[in-house]
Design an enzyme around this catalytic site. Structure first.
Site, PDB file in Angstrom:
ATOM      1  N   SER A  42      28.098 -57.737   6.597  1.00  0.00           N
ATOM      2  CA  SER A  42      27.985 -59.167   6.898  1.00  0.00           C
ATOM      3  C   SER A  42      27.665 -60.032   5.686  1.00  0.00           C
ATOM      4  O   SER A  42      27.960 -61.220   5.686  1.00  0.00           O
ATOM      5  CB  SER A  42      26.949 -59.409   7.986  1.00  0.00           C
ATOM      6  OG  SER A  42      25.642 -59.181   7.512  1.00  0.00           O
ATOM      7  N   LYS A  46      20.601 -62.485   6.236  1.00  0.00           N
ATOM      8  CA  LYS A  46      21.620 -63.541   6.304  1.00  0.00           C
ATOM      9  C   LYS A  46      21.273 -64.639   5.311  1.00  0.00           C
ATOM     10  O   LYS A  46      20.209 -64.652   4.720  1.00  0.00           O
ATOM     11  CB  LYS A  46      21.712 -64.151   7.711  1.00  0.00           C
ATOM     12  CG  LYS A  46      21.917 -63.166   8.836  1.00  0.00           C
ATOM     13  CD  LYS A  46      23.262 -62.491   8.803  1.00  0.00           C
ATOM     14  CE  LYS A  46      23.361 -61.471   9.942  1.00  0.00           C
ATOM     15  NZ  LYS A  46      24.337 -60.462   9.703  1.00  0.00           N
TER      16      LYS A  46
END
Length: 147
Positions: free
Chosen positions: A6, A57
């Site tokens: 990710s 993230k």
């Protein structure tokens, strides 16, 4: 250790998944120091749906910003006070705010500083907020970041 795709290419750029980055983090950004967080910071946080899961993230939007979600390009979300919007750099392989919405800043554990392993990545400067994400961000509800 960072797992998954990710955050590619910033973290785990080796697409064959044989090497996972180990990173140095700054844990002093919690609590009262969370005001030092900024758009583009890569952070670790507790999943809002699974307290046993930690995610990595990038902060895309901060309190009072507006963001256009990837899943709903004709609408926007205003980020409430005390929350932020996080996304993976490789959005199509990421479970992030596009899935679960803004997260409480209190869930953030640390800011990622730099990879320390594998040695070939030691001290690598992490890339800034990807340019393609900027047109979706309206800081403090004002004009887009790219303008």
């Amino acid at each position: 250790m960072i797992k998954g795709r990710s955050m590619q290419p910033a973290l785990n750029p080796d697409s064959n998944r044989l090497k996972n980055d180990v990173v140095l983090v700054d844990k002093t950004i919690r609590g009262m120091m969370s005001s030092r967080l900024k758009r583009g910071d890569i952070v670790t946080f507790t999943s809002p749906h699974d307290p046993d899961c930690h995610l990595v993230k990038r902060i895309i939007a901060l309190p009072h910003d507006c963001i256009v979600p990837l899943s709903s390009p004709d609408s926007y979300v205003r980020i409430p006070n005390g929350q932020c919007w996080v996304e993976g750099d490789e959005s199509f392989h990421s479970s992030d705010s596009n899935t679960f919405g803004p997260i409480p800043i209190a869930l953030i554990d640390a800011r990622v500083i730099t990879p320390v392993w594998p040695l070939s990545r030691f001290g690598t400067r992490l890339p800034l907020l990807p340019e393609w994400k900027k047109p979706r961000i309206y800081p403090n509800g004002g004009p887009r970041m790219s303008e």
